[in-house]
Design an enzyme around this catalytic site. Structure first.
Site, PDB file in Angstrom:
ATOM      1  N   GLU A   3      30.279  39.378  44.593  1.00 48.02           N
ATOM      2  CA  GLU A   3      31.158  38.581  45.454  1.00 48.02           C
ATOM      3  C   GLU A   3      30.336  37.569  46.253  1.00 48.02           C
ATOM      4  O   GLU A   3      30.757  36.425  46.450  1.00 48.02           O
ATOM      5  CB  GLU A   3      31.915  39.519  46.398  1.00 48.02           C
ATOM      6  N   GLY A  53      35.821  41.403  37.547  1.00 48.88           N
ATOM      7  CA  GLY A  53      36.589  40.246  37.982  1.00 48.88           C
ATOM      8  C   GLY A  53      35.773  39.050  38.394  1.00 48.88           C
ATOM      9  O   GLY A  53      36.082  37.908  38.016  1.00 48.88           O
ATOM     10  N   THR A 100      35.199  44.775  32.082  1.00 48.43           N
ATOM     11  CA  THR A 100      34.499  46.058  32.009  1.00 48.43           C
ATOM     12  C   THR A 100      34.818  46.977  33.181  1.00 48.43           C
ATOM     13  O   THR A 100      34.269  48.067  33.286  1.00 48.43           O
ATOM     14  CB  THR A 100      32.966  45.843  31.972  1.00 48.43           C
ATOM     15  N   LYS A 134      44.070  32.419  36.404  1.00 46.00           N
ATOM     16  CA  LYS A 134      43.224  31.947  37.493  1.00 46.00           C
ATOM     17  C   LYS A 134      41.742  32.124  37.252  1.00 46.00           C
ATOM     18  O   LYS A 134      41.299  33.122  36.711  1.00 46.00           O
ATOM     19  CB  LYS A 134      43.556  32.730  38.773  1.00 46.00           C
ATOM     20  N   PHE A 186      34.990  50.916  28.152  1.00 44.58           N
ATOM     21  CA  PHE A 186      34.072  50.427  29.194  1.00 44.58           C
ATOM     22  C   PHE A 186      34.272  51.188  30.500  1.00 44.58           C
ATOM     23  O   PHE A 186      33.361  51.304  31.315  1.00 44.58           O
ATOM     24  CB  PHE A 186      34.306  48.940  29.477  1.00 44.58           C
ATOM     25  N   HIS A 237      38.137  45.320  46.916  1.00 41.58           N
ATOM     26  CA  HIS A 237      39.371  44.529  46.904  1.00 41.58           C
ATOM     27  C   HIS A 237      40.611  45.404  46.783  1.00 41.58           C
ATOM     28  O   HIS A 237      41.558  45.297  47.567  1.00 41.58           O
ATOM     29  CB  HIS A 237      39.325  43.515  45.757  1.00 41.58           C
TER      30      HIS A 237
END
Lengths: 520, 452
Positions: free
Chosen positions: B144, B177, B201, B214, B241, B347
């Protein structure tokens, strides 16, 4: 230092200011600025400080983020309009070195104040400023300016008087490119500011040097930082870009990235962007030496076309734009071709401004018609293929060889000029293949010359041509996709590589017939 | 030809609609909607509307765009005999056949999360070698904190050096992500649009990041401020995964599944209620003797439903033209909360805390019964997700809702469950209700409940 006596403010000067105003896009006669410009202007002209980043070269197009309007072709414009005060003062200093770069510094405010006072014909204020700032003004604003000692008969003005003022010649503003740019920017910003303030709009102007060399992600990031800091509504407050193709491309990319999509508006100020960059969906910046390697296909919310911006373009830029108009004509509109053939020169010299006398006429004049047709034909080709899913594109005409050529000789050829050289060669190929007659070929070349476009270039060698075509084959999924005219005003796309002998013959003939017209 | 006559008698603005037809490779506009003659190659879905006023002409271009992308489940994606990774994105059977017959080696550029590379790197290399692919693998620390334009440009630089075909050689992203988002953005910028493939994964990426359009990176300390809505050519989903994902991260993904369940799928909710714990224990894998063959059903049933419900919501609104989105549930307060306590909440965990509070709001408004509310909270706890956080104060909630107003065209657009597996969007939740719900939420969950 003593304050020099004020020279009389002369009506003559006021009138000339108004004339100056006529150059502006909205065409209205601007009101004379009253009040005390230096301080008032300074509050508004934070943007002026950013001028330090303007490159010395082609002051191409300036981006602005909501407002400022940056004109084109600095020095030419600046010189002619600023003769208002010159009748009184003649300078014997005319030595300028155009290579000196503008040194920004804390004196920037003074420079701006100085110029703006001069600009708005508050000469008495200028005089007041000078004693304190003249030396700094000279060294900071006009580093090329040669310092002169006043001649003896002026000494009666008083001792300790700043010698400089007496030799001050507003013409130096025109001769010095830095000053010319500053003045133009100041004037244009003031017009845009007036527009927004009259409508009580909260605005932020970001003038930026949007040249081909600066067309990179860093510039996009800079715009994004400004947008983010200013704070706009997600949907209802579009970013406005005012400038040429580079500017519109860069701002478009920034807008498409911000919040994944922010609405933006384009206001083209060059002919090329008027007929080309403004109507499509593409945005982009250069990357790793490649043109437009990064970008998106997000179209603007709207594009506003005002031909009066073209008035301040140098002739070369007008020709540049006309090359793209000619491209559309050759590909699909005989009528446009004939218009350019017959009236190209006139359009060039009038900068595509409509004649006053035609205002009440029921007929469209050639400037209006030619730009309208250029745009319509472009829209027809782009709308069904906005994201280039179909790689067969007539609008690629003139763009197979020109990218290589343009990058090779950068910055010697403008985009449209390179495109025209490509088109000129391709017309010879078309002729060699029996697609156009000799007469048609000659008409086309004559038209190009009439538009004062280059039709040949020594760097456009046969090797460069062959290399470009091989690259084209590689990057277009195995098919050449070469648009070629098949008559005047219609064309087809050819998929197979051109036979070697045809290519060589065409090249030979092209060189034989046109090399003498020389490089532009 | 220098003049074009106008109809000077018509003082009103003229308007016209043009369709676009292609004749011999050239597009032409045709007035009206009437069908054209046989010489036409094709007709476009795009239209040009022209309006003429005394100020000039105005053209309005309406050009529809269609995105087609695949979300494909597969197993053992890194098994050399499984060609999904290399060819799974191809729709055209003729094209597929041609490629298979051809001797030309495939060329692929792969971006893989550094941590994922450590675990799966050797198998990936083996896969590519066995299939005689010309490849370049770029491992990156896709966290992040690194989710920035700089990283996206680094990817573009490497891709540019590797030299890919414009249309037929997609970039492959393998990771969570963050990885998928960054690569997606890099791919959408390169050449204005380069095809890319997502291989998630983590569970969160599996059901969320992989299925939407997105892409994005952070900017000026704000989440996802820059990005694009360009979907991948394909997403390949391989549950295996998930085996190597830590338990906490599996819960993290379960939060997003729960979100979809609460918004629109009672069946999924009941599945998570009943089998959530087992899914956690087995990490969504089939082989586990403790639970028998029900495992596979539960795991794939859960993920399939989650994905399908998500696709139902995203497909009609890929570019978020409509700001009323059920998938925003759990995302009104969580962004601020997540940033506030970064990096202590993942998140999905922040999303769950948001959802937990919103369930109390629903109940306070009479949209949910007390019993339904308790069931939901129990389910969340069963999935080992936090249901309360001390940093989630009334002040933070109010601030978030103010922000929401600002960024959603002046309305809250608050999705709230109105039953188990059903929801609606509300714009009129009062401060009193929010406050009462908050008090109750803190009373019941603040002390005893699991929170980080």
């Amino acid at each position: 230092m003593t304050t020099p006596s004020k020279p009389p403010v002369n009506d003559q000067d006021c009138i000339k200011l108004e004339k100056l105003g006529d150059h502006f896009s909205d065409g209205n006669t601007p009101e004379l600025v009253t009040g005390s410009p230096p301080k008032k202007m300074m509050d508004k002209f934070d943007g002026v400080r950013r001028l330090s980043t303007i490159s010395e070269r082609e002051p191409d197009k300036l981006d602005t983020n909501p407002d400022s309007h940056e004109p084109l072709g600095g020095s030419e414009w600046g010189g002619s309009s600023l003769s208002m005060c010159s009748d009184k003062f003649r300078s014997s200093s005319s030595h300028f070195s155009s290579d000196d770069s503008y040194q920004p510094g804390t004196g920037a405010d003074d420079c701006a104040a100085l110029l703006l006072a001069c600009l708005y014909c508050h000469f008495h204020e200028l005089m007041v400023l000078l004693p304190d700032t003249c030396e700094r003004a000279v060294s900071r604003c006009f580093p090329s300016y040669q310092y002169i000692v006043a001649s003896s008969e002026r000494d009666q003005q008083g001792k300790d008087c700043c010698n400089f003022k007496l030799e001050l010649d507003c013409n130096f503003c025109g001769s010095c490119q830095d000053a010319g740019e500053l003045i133009e920017l100041a004037m244009e910003i003031s017009e845009v500011i007036r527009y927004f303030e009259a409508r009580e709009v909260a605005y932020k102007i970001v003038p930026l040097p949007t040249t081909e060399e600066n067309k990179c992600m860093e510039l996009v990031t800079k715009i994004l930082e400004e947008v983010h800091e200013f704070g706009i509504d997600r949907r209802s407050e579009p970013i406005i870009a005012i400038g040429g193709g580079v500017c519109l491309d860069v701002v478009g990319l920034a807008a498409s990235l911000y919040r994944r999509r922010t609405p933006y508006i384009r206001v083209p100020t060059t002919l090329l962007s008027y007929v080309d960059a403004s109507v499509g969906a593409k945005t982009g910046v250069n990357f790793a030496g490649g043109k437009n390697k990064l970008g998106s296909y997000v179209p603007p919310l709207a594009t506003f076309l005002d031909r009066s911006f073209l008035q301040t373009l140098p002739p070369r830029q007008i020709s540049n734009g006309m090359a793209e108009m000619l491209k559309m004509a050759l590909m699909k509109h005989r009528g446009l071709f004939e218009l350019l053939e017959a009236e190209g020169g006139k359009l060039l010299h009038t900068r595509l401004q409509s004649c006053e006398s035609n205002n009440s006429s029921e007929h469209e004049d050639s400037a209006t018609a030619s730009t309208r047709i250029a745009i319509e034909t472009m829209l027809e080709e782009l709308a069904p293929n906005l994201w280039e899913d179909d790689l067969d594109r007539l609008v690629d005409f003139g763009h197979l060889i020109s990218p290589e050529l343009e990058m090779k000789v950068l910055p010697a050829l403008l985009h449209g000029e390179a495109v025209n050289i490509d088109m000129s060669f391709m017309v010879y190929v078309a002729h060699q293949r029996g697609l156009v007659t000799a007469n048609e070929k000659d008409r086309i070349i004559r038209c190009m010359l009439g538009l004062e476009l280059p039709v040949w270039h020594q760097e456009c060698t046969l090797a460069l041509v062959q290399k470009s075509l091989k690259e084209r084959l590689k990057h277009s999924a195995g098919s050449l996709r070469m648009p070629l005219p098949t008559g005047l005003g219609h064309a087809e796309i050819f998929h197979d590589m051109i036979e070697e002998n045809i290519l060589c013959q065409a090249y030979q003939k092209w060189t034989d017939e046109l090399a003498s017209s020389g490089n532009k | 030809m220098g003049k074009v006559p106008f109809d000077v008698n018509n003082t009103k603005d003229k308007k016209a609609e043009f369709s676009l037809v292609q004749v011999k490779g050239t597009w032409k506009r045709k007035l009206g909607k009437k069908a054209s003659d046989g010489r036409v190659d094709r007709v476009s879905a795009a239209k040009i509307y022209e309006s003429i006023t005394d100020k000039g002409i105005s053209w309005t271009v309406v050009s529809p765009i269609v995105f087609t992308y695949k979300v494909t489940e597969t197993q053992n994606i890194l098994d050399p005999s499984n060609d999904t990774l290399l060819l799974g994105h191809i729709n055209d059977s003729q094209q597929l056949e041609d490629i298979k017959k051809s001797n030309k080696p495939l060329k692929r550029f792969l971006v893989i999360d550094q941590e994922v590379q450590k675990i799966y790197g050797p198998r990936l290399t083996e896969f590519l070698e066995a299939n005689k692919v010309q490849y370049k693998i770029l491992p990156l620390p896709t966290t992040e904190e690194n989710k920035s334009m700089e990283m996206a440009l680094e990817i573009v630089k490497e891709v540019n050096n590797f030299s890919l075909d414009r249309r037929t050689e997609p970039i492959i992203a393998i990771g969570g992500g963050v990885c998928l988002d960054i690569v997606g953005l890099a791919a959408s910028l390169y050449r204005r649009r380069t095809p890319y493939i997502r291989v998630p994964t983590t569970l969160l990426a599996y059901i969320d990041a992989s299925v939407g359009a997105k892409t994005g990176v952070n900017f000026a300390n704000c989440k996802n401020k820059l990005g694009a809505y360009i979907p991948p050519t394909a997403s390949f989903l391989d549950l295996s995964f998930i085996q190597t994902v830590p338990r906490r991260h599996i819960s993290n993904g379960l939060a997003e599944m729960l979100k979809m369940a609460l918004m629109k799928h009672r069946g999924l909710f009941e599945l998570l209620e009943k089998h959530g714990h087992m899914l956690l224990d087995t990490k969504f894998q089939a082989v586990n003797n403790v639970y028998g063959c029900n495992n596979l059903q539960a795991a794939s049933q859960a993920t399939r439903t989650a994905i399908m419900t998500m696709l139902e919501e995203l497909a009609p609104n890929l570019w978020e033209d409509d700001l009323n989105r059920l998938v925003d549930f759990g995302h009104l307060i969580s962004p601020a909360l997540e940033m506030e306590v970064l990096p202590s909440l993942l998140h999905g965990e922040a999303v769950n805390i948001d959802m937990s509070y919103m369930v109390y709001v629903s109940q306070e408004r009479g949209l949910l019964t007390e019993e339904e509310m308790q069931r939901i909270i129990r389910c969340m706890v069963g999935l080992e997700l936090p249901v309360w956080h001390e940093a989630c104060t009334m002040e933070l909630i109010q601030r978030s809702l103010q922000d929401r107003l600002k960024h959603s065209g002046g309305l809250y657009r608050m999705p709230l469950p109105v039953g188990l597996g059903q929801a609606e969007i509300f714009n009129d939740t009062s401060y009193e209700v929010l406050h009462r719900a908050y008090e109750k939420w803190c009373d019941e969950l603040g002390m005893s409940s699991k929170h980080l």
